[in-house]
Design a protein around this motif. Structure first.
Motif, PDB file in Angstrom:
ATOM      1  N   ARG A 114      46.280  41.884 -11.265  1.00  0.00           N
ATOM      2  CA  ARG A 114      46.463  42.059  -9.721  1.00  0.00           C
ATOM      3  C   ARG A 114      45.163  41.448  -9.166  1.00  0.00           C
ATOM      4  O   ARG A 114      44.014  42.102  -9.324  1.00  0.00           O
ATOM      5  N   LEU A 115      45.725  40.901  -7.916  1.00  0.00           N
ATOM      6  CA  LEU A 115      44.339  40.772  -6.945  1.00  0.00           C
ATOM      7  C   LEU A 115      44.704  41.497  -5.747  1.00  0.00           C
ATOM      8  O   LEU A 115      45.815  41.672  -4.974  1.00  0.00           O
ATOM      9  N   PHE A 116      43.696  42.042  -5.091  1.00  0.00           N
ATOM     10  CA  PHE A 116      43.838  43.070  -3.897  1.00  0.00           C
ATOM     11  C   PHE A 116      43.053  42.639  -2.891  1.00  0.00           C
ATOM     12  O   PHE A 116      42.085  41.896  -3.214  1.00  0.00           O
ATOM     13  N   ARG A 117      43.371  42.723  -1.775  1.00  0.00           N
ATOM     14  CA  ARG A 117      42.683  42.662  -0.366  1.00  0.00           C
ATOM     15  C   ARG A 117      42.876  43.871   0.644  1.00  0.00           C
ATOM     16  O   ARG A 117      44.071  44.364   0.306  1.00  0.00           O
ATOM     17  N   ARG A 118      42.040  43.786   1.648  1.00  0.00           N
ATOM     18  CA  ARG A 118      42.392  44.418   2.497  1.00  0.00           C
ATOM     19  C   ARG A 118      43.183  44.017   3.697  1.00  0.00           C
ATOM     20  O   ARG A 118      43.286  42.788   3.894  1.00  0.00           O
ATOM     21  N   ALA A 119      44.186  44.648   3.986  1.00  0.00           N
ATOM     22  CA  ALA A 119      45.384  44.213   5.098  1.00  0.00           C
ATOM     23  C   ALA A 119      44.721  43.776   6.262  1.00  0.00           C
ATOM     24  O   ALA A 119      45.318  42.870   6.775  1.00  0.00           O
ATOM     25  N   ASP A 120      43.931  44.527   6.807  1.00  0.00           N
ATOM     26  CA  ASP A 120      43.158  44.013   8.177  1.00  0.00           C
ATOM     27  C   ASP A 120      42.115  43.287   7.839  1.00  0.00           C
ATOM     28  O   ASP A 120      41.648  42.878   9.229  1.00  0.00           O
ATOM     29  N   ASN A 121      41.796  42.437   6.912  1.00  0.00           N
ATOM     30  CA  ASN A 121      40.779  41.455   6.574  1.00  0.00           C
ATOM     31  C   ASN A 121      41.258  40.160   7.181  1.00  0.00           C
ATOM     32  O   ASN A 121      42.475  39.608   6.754  1.00  0.00           O
ATOM     33  N   ARG A 122      40.890  39.660   8.268  1.00  0.00           N
ATOM     34  CA  ARG A 122      41.116  38.336   9.190  1.00  0.00           C
ATOM     35  C   ARG A 122      40.305  37.256   8.481  1.00  0.00           C
ATOM     36  O   ARG A 122      40.400  36.103   9.541  1.00  0.00           O
ATOM     37  N   GLN A 123      39.331  37.220   7.697  1.00  0.00           N
ATOM     38  CA  GLN A 123      38.618  36.036   7.282  1.00  0.00           C
ATOM     39  C   GLN A 123      39.224  34.942   7.198  1.00  0.00           C
ATOM     40  O   GLN A 123      40.241  35.067   6.270  1.00  0.00           O
ATOM     41  N   PRO A 124      39.203  33.903   7.987  1.00  0.00           N
ATOM     42  CA  PRO A 124      39.938  32.648   7.582  1.00  0.00           C
ATOM     43  C   PRO A 124      40.108  32.319   6.268  1.00  0.00           C
ATOM     44  O   PRO A 124      41.292  32.011   5.703  1.00  0.00           O
ATOM     45  N   ALA A 125      39.165  32.395   5.366  1.00  0.00           N
ATOM     46  CA  ALA A 125      39.232  31.851   3.821  1.00  0.00           C
ATOM     47  C   ALA A 125      40.151  32.734   3.254  1.00  0.00           C
ATOM     48  O   ALA A 125      40.983  32.186   2.348  1.00  0.00           O
ATOM     49  N   ALA A 170      26.836  36.555   6.969  1.00  0.00           N
ATOM     50  CA  ALA A 170      26.514  35.651   6.186  1.00  0.00           C
ATOM     51  C   ALA A 170      27.767  34.928   5.679  1.00  0.00           C
ATOM     52  O   ALA A 170      27.884  33.589   5.447  1.00  0.00           O
ATOM     53  N   ASP A 171      28.746  35.768   5.182  1.00  0.00           N
ATOM     54  CA  ASP A 171      29.791  35.138   4.447  1.00  0.00           C
ATOM     55  C   ASP A 171      30.675  34.567   5.374  1.00  0.00           C
ATOM     56  O   ASP A 171      31.155  33.414   5.009  1.00  0.00           O
ATOM     57  N   GLN A 172      31.008  34.710   6.491  1.00  0.00           N
ATOM     58  CA  GLN A 172      31.846  33.893   7.577  1.00  0.00           C
ATOM     59  C   GLN A 172      30.863  32.540   7.902  1.00  0.00           C
ATOM     60  O   GLN A 172      31.613  31.454   7.983  1.00  0.00           O
ATOM     61  N   HIS A 173      29.734  32.725   7.836  1.00  0.00           N
ATOM     62  CA  HIS A 173      29.007  31.281   8.139  1.00  0.00           C
ATOM     63  C   HIS A 173      29.170  30.410   6.967  1.00  0.00           C
ATOM     64  O   HIS A 173      29.171  29.079   7.242  1.00  0.00           O
ATOM     65  N   ALA A 174      29.198  30.945   5.834  1.00  0.00           N
ATOM     66  CA  ALA A 174      29.192  30.318   4.583  1.00  0.00           C
ATOM     67  C   ALA A 174      30.751  29.767   4.394  1.00  0.00           C
ATOM     68  O   ALA A 174      30.843  28.998   3.324  1.00  0.00           O
ATOM     69  N   GLY A 175      31.644  30.834   4.755  1.00  0.00           N
ATOM     70  CA  GLY A 175      33.104  30.589   4.561  1.00  0.00           C
ATOM     71  C   GLY A 175      33.318  30.904   2.928  1.00  0.00           C
ATOM     72  O   GLY A 175      34.138  30.451   2.232  1.00  0.00           O
ATOM     73  N   ARG A 176      32.533  32.086   2.370  1.00  0.00           N
ATOM     74  CA  ARG A 176      32.578  32.361   0.999  1.00  0.00           C
ATOM     75  C   ARG A 176      33.366  33.767   0.793  1.00  0.00           C
ATOM     76  O   ARG A 176      33.569  34.434   1.654  1.00  0.00           O
ATOM     77  N   ILE A 177      33.974  33.901  -0.108  1.00  0.00           N
ATOM     78  CA  ILE A 177      34.801  34.992  -0.427  1.00  0.00           C
ATOM     79  C   ILE A 177      34.265  35.699  -1.404  1.00  0.00           C
ATOM     80  O   ILE A 177      34.179  35.300  -2.863  1.00  0.00           O
ATOM     81  N   ARG A 178      33.811  36.980  -1.432  1.00  0.00           N
ATOM     82  CA  ARG A 178      33.212  37.784  -2.425  1.00  0.00           C
ATOM     83  C   ARG A 178      34.275  38.392  -3.192  1.00  0.00           C
ATOM     84  O   ARG A 178      35.376  38.930  -2.791  1.00  0.00           O
ATOM     85  N   LEU A 179      33.944  38.338  -4.292  1.00  0.00           N
ATOM     86  CA  LEU A 179      35.242  38.763  -5.504  1.00  0.00           C
ATOM     87  C   LEU A 179      34.477  39.724  -6.357  1.00  0.00           C
ATOM     88  O   LEU A 179      33.802  39.564  -6.921  1.00  0.00           O
ATOM     89  N   ALA A 180      35.352  40.795  -6.552  1.00  0.00           N
ATOM     90  CA  ALA A 180      34.649  42.026  -7.741  1.00  0.00           C
ATOM     91  C   ALA A 180      35.630  42.205  -8.574  1.00  0.00           C
ATOM     92  O   ALA A 180      37.209  41.989  -8.476  1.00  0.00           O
TER      93      ALA A 180
END
Length: 303
Positions: free
Chosen positions: A277-288, A86-96
Motif C-alpha cells: 500500500r501507498l500512503f500520503r497525508r490527506a492535506d498534502n497539496r504539493q503539486p507533484a 527544497a522539495d517544492q523547488h526541486a519538484g521531488r517526492i520523498r518516499l519512505a
C-alpha cells in the motif's frame, strides 16, 4: 549538546523506564543510559531520580523537559519548512519504504509509468519500524509511505487519521529454509515440534502479520528465535547460511527458489498474504504528489 539527547530525555520522561525508552529510541539500554548520563553531565545537574519506581524527574529535570519540548518542536518545524522549500523547488517526492520494497517492488512499479514520477527514496527509512514511518509522514519528513500491509487483523493498528492510501499490489510472505542434499527443507514446518526462527523485529507490522497468521492456524511448532531483524535481507542471509527458517517476500526469493538455493519450509497454508500500500497525508497539496495520486488509476495493471 546533541538533539538526540533531548529526544532521549523526552522518551524517558514519557515512559518513566530506561528499557522501554531505549526500545523506543532503537538503541540498547546501556547506550541509552550512557547518553542520559552524558546529558546530565552536560547540564551540570541530576535530571532523573533513579531511586523511585517508576523513575521520576527531579525539579531540574521537570524544568529541563519543558525546554526539550520547546527546542525539539522548533527544530522539527524548521526542518520541515526547509525540506518543504527544497522539495517544492526541486519538484521531488520523498518516499519512505522498507529495504525489500525499495529493491524488489519499486523499480518495477516505476517502470510501469510512461514518465516516472520524481520519487526520491529516503534511505534512512530502511531501518524504521511502522510507528517511525507514520510519524515521519505526520511530520512532513516524507510525502509518501510505501509498505507491506496485513490483509487480516494482526493486533497492530497505526493511526491512519488524516491519511489516504492506495493498494498497489499483493505479496506473499513464504517460509523458506536451506535445502538438504535431497532437496527437502532442513527446517520443515509440518510435523515439527520446535524450530529455529530468524524473525522480524517484534514491533514491526511484518512480524505481527506472521504471528497472527500462525495463531489462526493453531497447530504450529514452538519457535526458538535466534535473531530479530528489521530488514528481510538480513533474515535471508542467515536463512541461506542454514541457521534457521524465516518468512520472506516471495518476489525477493523467487530466483533463489528456482535455482534450488532455498526451498519452501511448508505448504501454502503457511504463506502469509500482505498488501503493498501507498500512503500520503490527506492535506498534502504539493503539486507533484497530487499529480501522482490522480494518475494512479491510469497505470497499466501489473504483468
Amino acid at each position: 549538546m546533541e538533539l538526540r539527547w533531548l529526544e532521549d530525555f523526552i522518551a524517558l520522561a514519557r515512559t518513566r523506564h530506561f528499557s522501554r525508552a531505549a526500545e523506543q529510541q532503537n538503541v540498547t539500554q546501556p547506550t541509552f543510559s550512557r547518553r542520559i548520563k552524558l546529558l546530565e553531565e552536560e547540564m551540570g545537574t541530576v535530571l532523573v531520580n533513579r531511586q523511585t519506581l517508576p523513575l521520576s524527574l527531579t525539579p531540574a529535570g521537570e524544568e529541563f523537559l519543558d525546554l526539550c519540548h520547546d527546542v525539539t518542536q522548533r527544530v522539527g518545524a524548521s526542518r520541515r519548512r526547509l525540506a518543504q522549500l527544497a522539495d517544492q523547488h526541486a519538484g521531488r517526492i520523498r518516499l519512505a519504504a522498507p529495504q525489500s520494497l525499495l529493491s524488489d517492488f519499486l523499480p518495477t512499479w516505476l517502470g510501469r509509468w510512461p514518465v516516472p514520477p520524481p520519487i526520491i527514496p529516503d534511505l534512512r527509512a530502511t531501518g524504521w519500524l511502522v510507528d517511525d514511518f507514520f510519524r515521519a509522514l505526520a511530520r512532513d519528513e516524507c510525502e509518501l509511505l510505501l509498505c507491506y500491509w496485513p490483509v487480516e487483523p494482526c493486533g497492530i493498528e497505526p493511526d491512519l487519521q488524516d491519511t489516504l492510501s492506495c493498494r498497489l499490489g499483493g505479496e506473499w510472505l513464504i517460509p523458506v529454509s536451506l535445502p538438504e542434499a535431497g532437496g527437502r527443507p532442513r527446517f520443515a514446518l509440518d510435523g515439527a515440534s520446535r524450530l529455529p526462527l530468524i524473525a522480524y523485529h517484534p514491533r514491526g507490522l511484518t512480524a505481527a502479520a506472521i504471528r497472527a497468521h500462525l495463531a489462526r492456524l493453531g497447530d504450529t511448532p514452538d519457535f526458538s528465535i535466534l535473531n530479530e531483524s528489521i530488514q528481510s535481507s538480513n533474515i535471508r542471509e542467515l536463512v541461506a547460511l542454514g541457521y534457521g527458517l524465516g518468512w520472506l517476500p516471495e518476489s525477493g526469493v523467487r530466483g533463489a527458489l528456482a535455482r534450488g538455493e532455498l526451498v519452501p519450509a511448508g505448504g501454502e497454508r503457511w504463506q502469509v498474504p500482505v498488501d503493498i500500500r501507498l500512503f500520503r497525508r490527506a492535506d498534502n497539496r504539493q503539486p507533484a504528489v497530487t499529480a501522482l495520486w490522480d494518475a494512479l488509476a491510469t497505470l497499466p495493471p501489473p504483468e
